[in-house]
Design an enzyme around this catalytic site. Structure first.
Site, PDB file in Angstrom:
ATOM      1  N   LYS A 421       8.239  -5.539  10.170  1.00  0.00           N
ATOM      2  CA  LYS A 421       6.962  -5.551   9.026  1.00  0.00           C
ATOM      3  C   LYS A 421       7.069  -7.149   8.592  1.00  0.00           C
ATOM      4  O   LYS A 421       5.613  -7.409   8.392  1.00  0.00           O
ATOM      5  CB  LYS A 421       7.277  -4.633   8.043  1.00  0.00           C
ATOM      6  CG  LYS A 421       7.267  -3.198   8.561  1.00  0.00           C
ATOM      7  CD  LYS A 421       7.406  -2.219   7.131  1.00  0.00           C
ATOM      8  CE  LYS A 421       7.698  -0.789   7.554  1.00  0.00           C
ATOM      9  NZ  LYS A 421       6.332  -0.466   7.710  1.00  0.00           N
ATOM     10  N   SER A 443       6.850   4.479   4.098  1.00  0.00           N
ATOM     11  CA  SER A 443       7.208   5.680   3.287  1.00  0.00           C
ATOM     12  C   SER A 443       8.608   5.342   2.837  1.00  0.00           C
ATOM     13  O   SER A 443       9.047   6.513   1.960  1.00  0.00           O
ATOM     14  CB  SER A 443       7.058   6.818   4.443  1.00  0.00           C
ATOM     15  OG  SER A 443       8.213   6.716   5.421  1.00  0.00           O
ATOM     16  N   HIS A 464       0.445   4.841   1.407  1.00  0.00           N
ATOM     17  CA  HIS A 464       1.136   5.732   2.106  1.00  0.00           C
ATOM     18  C   HIS A 464       0.286   6.889   2.640  1.00  0.00           C
ATOM     19  O   HIS A 464      -0.181   7.569   1.535  1.00  0.00           O
ATOM     20  CB  HIS A 464       2.461   6.190   1.101  1.00  0.00           C
ATOM     21  CG  HIS A 464       3.312   6.971   1.687  1.00  0.00           C
ATOM     22  ND1 HIS A 464       4.168   7.956   1.204  1.00  0.00           N
ATOM     23  CD2 HIS A 464       3.590   7.399   3.018  1.00  0.00           C
ATOM     24  CE1 HIS A 464       4.871   8.807   2.015  1.00  0.00           C
ATOM     25  NE2 HIS A 464       4.678   8.655   3.021  1.00  0.00           N
ATOM     26  N   GLU A 476      -0.932   8.095  -1.148  1.00  0.00           N
ATOM     27  CA  GLU A 476      -0.369   7.358  -2.299  1.00  0.00           C
ATOM     28  C   GLU A 476      -0.532   5.849  -2.486  1.00  0.00           C
ATOM     29  O   GLU A 476      -0.380   5.162  -1.111  1.00  0.00           O
ATOM     30  CB  GLU A 476       1.284   7.594  -2.399  1.00  0.00           C
ATOM     31  CG  GLU A 476       1.755   9.096  -2.838  1.00  0.00           C
ATOM     32  CD  GLU A 476       3.258   9.002  -2.576  1.00  0.00           C
ATOM     33  OE1 GLU A 476       3.805   9.345  -3.781  1.00  0.00           O
ATOM     34  OE2 GLU A 476       3.649   8.586  -1.597  1.00  0.00           O
TER      35      GLU A 476
END
Length: 739
Positions: A421, A443, A464, A476
């Site tokens: 990431k 997540s 999310h 989310e």
């Protein structure tokens, strides 16, 4: 003819009045008290004017009507609650009369002696379809935009303005029950086949076709008001009735487990109503409707699944003062299952997408996912080849980060690894314009931690999605410590643009939804360890209102993923953070038996080759000594599932992870199907009262463990007699502004 605020009435040379419903300042017509009063006057005027031969009612908007404004019902119930404290009988009688006003208005229309035709030009829902059914004929435009339904069951109610009586007098009883208890949408062709509409006409000939019916001598009398009327499905007491009603009751029980009072009321209304004259039948319906309106289920479902859902979809939690974003281009990093799904829903919204992966073949594979989804829709007749090509043209599959130039926002959906990431964040930010937003679809990894990889943490936010992205309606939005208002506003704008529901959550391990889901799964592991038969665990969860049993859900998300989460939790928080026996169970499943879940064909269930259905793994019962199922209280199992989830939702509120109860409720239903009849995890507590809930939790804690310990917040709310919607009032700022 008088003038009206919500209607325009024009009478042509043939003496046919065209009543056009067009509420000012609203995108869709809805029934309010004012609309009903005006329609009442129009019916009187049409009846009294000898020059008018009949009337056509239609809409001046793209849609016909969304039905009743349920906030009107909320106000009605608010008045009822106050009046009930003074005089219960008087209050109930007033509620009964108010509940019957729409039904009486539609009965007045159909017995007025003048023919009425409903010209349905678009979406026609609930009370609007009941209005149409009370007209002597109904014409629908031949268009994909036209959908008709009586969806009240989805918010804990049922069609209370004649719907339960007119539908089974027009359609076959079995088809009528299916429609009423499911709230299913009907296309013009389906509605015509069911005999619920009279004709389907080209959109540009809709009004002309409706008027022609009146000119052709349409009788101003409904079939059920004529002598000798016979029910399309045959009498209740007949061979056909004997074949229908016993299985209908059993099927309803199987589908609802008795959790939805409105569904049972529909069957009672239809059954009893078909035995008596029509006016008596309407009174029966009115009584049941008055009863259902007073249920906790209706109050909670209306609040969460209508009012709160609408408010969140309109951006209730969007920061003020930030201009709305119209997206020109979105980047998606990672073309795996999640990234490919995000690219698909973005392109579906008409937004160009740059889909990036490590190489072109991987990116093209992600794009092919969209092609496959469109092929599925084409097979079902819900999309065309042209629409598929148009959607695919919006997705650019590439390995070139330079193509992110000009993106308003990038959604990162690469593997759950901090280093990976970090790398894609740096590559993307090197190309992105300074104002662009970077959103991570993590997540499990805290957003604040991931934002340290960014040169502009104010523009870094979590977003999310849930799997599968094309079907799951909740997203989310996760706030890191440095996330700015602009990033939040743009994330909400994006979620709304792709027609999903956003909830805003502060940063924490598992965020909101996963914390609740893990509690649900954990309780099922505990039950297995106690020796509760696996089938009882799964069935009790479904009886409690959950759509999928916790063991099946673990299989779907992967048993080895549960193991990884437990190991990571132990590394981060220590051994006491994970129940030792539950960890041993999961290790046994994965390491000893190689059961990883659906993905390798064996988990808590076995997954034989299709068309055979999955079945619980017989070896489960050999892992722990089994209890006698006859000695296990199923009600307690149901309570354990709902209470453990609701307690976690309360903890999340106490910790300030979620600050708006609407988001906690709507999120719990949309993300993992928390018993919709309760109105959501917090409304489940509010519905029974904090005091009763805390007592229930304490009783469960004594018998089953510390996971049922009520947080201090709940104990305090119980002492003060507060609800979550009082303690965390989502409307307090609006009230201040009004003051």
């Amino acid at each position: 003819m008088s003038t009206y605020t919500n209607f325009k009435v024009e009478t042509d040379a043939d003496g046919i009045a065209l009543v056009t419903w067009d509420m000012p300042g609203r995108s869709m017509n809805v029934f309010t008290e004012e609309v009903m009063r005006e329609l009442d006057r129009i019916v009187d005027e049409v009846k009294a004017d000898a020059a008018i031969k009949g009337a056509v009612i239609t809409s001046g908007k793209d849609s016909f009507s969304g039905g009743a404004d349920l906030t009107m019902l909320q106000r009605m119930l608010g008045v009822f609650a106050k009046e009930k404290l003074k005089d219960a009988d008087k209050a109930t009688k007033a509620l009964f009369d108010n509940a019957g006003y729409m039904s009486q208005l539609f009965r007045k229309l159909e017995t007025s002696g003048k023919p009425w035709v409903s010209a349905i030009n678009g979406t026609c829902m609930g009370g609007a379809f009941e209005l149409s059914l009370s007209c002597h004929a109904r014409v629908a435009a031949d268009s994909d935009k036209v959908k008709m339904a009586l969806p009240e069951i989805k918010v804990g109610l049922f069609p209370g303005a004649g719907g339960t009586q007119r539908v089974p007098r027009l359609a076959d009883t079995q088809a009528a029950l299916q429609m009423l208890t499911s709230g299913q949408n009907l296309s013009p062709a389906k509605a015509k086949a069911m005999n619920l509409i009279t004709a389907v006409a080209p959109a540009d000939k809709l009004i002309e076709t409706a008027k022609d019916l009146i000119k052709g001598g349409l009788k101003p009398v409904q079939p059920w008001d004529e002598k000798g009327f016979k029910l399309p499905g045959g009498p209740v007491y007949s061979a056909a009735g004997a074949n229908l009603w016993p299985p209908a009751i059993a099927i309803l029980r199987r589908e609802t487990y008795g959790n939805y009072p409105a569904a049972s009321a529909i069957l009672k209304c239809v059954y009893e109503g078909l035995l008596v004259p029509f006016d008596t039948a309407l009174r029966i319906e009115q009584r049941y409707f008055t009863e259902i309106m007073q249920t906790t289920e209706a109050a909670m479902m209306i609040r969460s699944l209508f009012v709160s859902l609408q408010e969140l979809n309109k951006g209730a939690r969007r920061p003020e003062g930030v201009p709305e974003t119209k997206f020109k281009k979105i980047g998606v990093l990672g073309a795996g299952f999640m990234g490919a799904g995000i690219a698909y829903v973005t392109a579906q919204a008409g937004i160009p997408v740059v889909l990036i992966d490590r190489d072109i073949p991987a990116a093209e594979k992600g794009k092919a996912h969209s092609a496959g989804l469109m092929d599925g829709l084409i097979k079902k007749g819900r999309a065309t080849a042209e629409q598929k090509e148009k959607l695919l043209a919006l997705i650019t599959a590439t390995d070139d980060y330079a193509l992110l130039d000009g993106c308003d926002m990038v959604v990162e959906a690469v593997f759950e690894d901090s280093e990976i990431k970090k790398g894609v964040t740096e590559k993307a930010e090197a190309v992105l314009k300074p104002a662009a937003i970077f959103a991570s679809n993590t997540s499990t990894i805290p957003i604040t931690s991931l934002a340290t990889n960014s040169k502009r943490p104010k523009n870094f936010v979590g977003i999310h999605f849930f799997s599968p992205v094309d079907k799951m309606m909740l997203v989310e939005i996760i706030l890191g410590k440095k996330t700015g208002d602009k990033a939040v506003a743009m994330a909400i704008d994006y979620v709304r643009a792709i027609k999903k529901t956003p909830i805003v959550v502060n940063d924490t391990r598992g965020f909101y939804v996963n914390r609740c889901v893990l509690r649900y799964m954990s309780e099922s592991y505990q039950m297995l360890i106690e020796g509760v038969p696996p089938a009882m665990i799964e069935n009790a969860a479904k009886m409690a209102g959950m759509p999928v049993g916790p063991l099946a859900l673990t299989d779907e998300t992967a048993v080895d993923l549960a193991q990884k989460i437990m190991k990571q939790t132990i590394r981060d928080l220590g051994e006491k953070a994970v129940d030792r026996e539950q960890f041993a169970l999961i290790n046994t499943m994965v390491d000893t038996h190689g059961r990883f879940g659906r993905k390798n064909g064996k988990g808590f269930y076995d997954y034989p080759a299709k068309p055979a259905k999955k079945k619980l793994w017989p070896g489960l019962k050999d892992l722990y000594k089994q209890q006698d199922p006859d000695k296990i209280d199923v009600e307690v199992l149901k309570q354990r599932f709902l209470v453990t989830i609701a307690l976690e939702a309360a903890r999340v509120m106490e910790e300030g992870i979620v600050v708006d109860p609407r988001e906690a409720d709507v999120g719990s239903i949309l993300a993992f199907g928390f018993a919709p009849y309760t109105g959501g995890a917090l409304s489940y507590i509010d519905g029974m009262g904090a005091k009763a809930f805390v007592k229930l939790a304490k009783d469960l804690q004594k018998q089953y463990g510390k996971q049922f310990k009520a947080p201090k917040l709940l104990v305090d709310m119980a002492d003060k007699g507060e609800t979550f919607y009082q303690r965390f009032n989502p409307y307090k700022d609006e009230a201040k502004k009004a003051a």
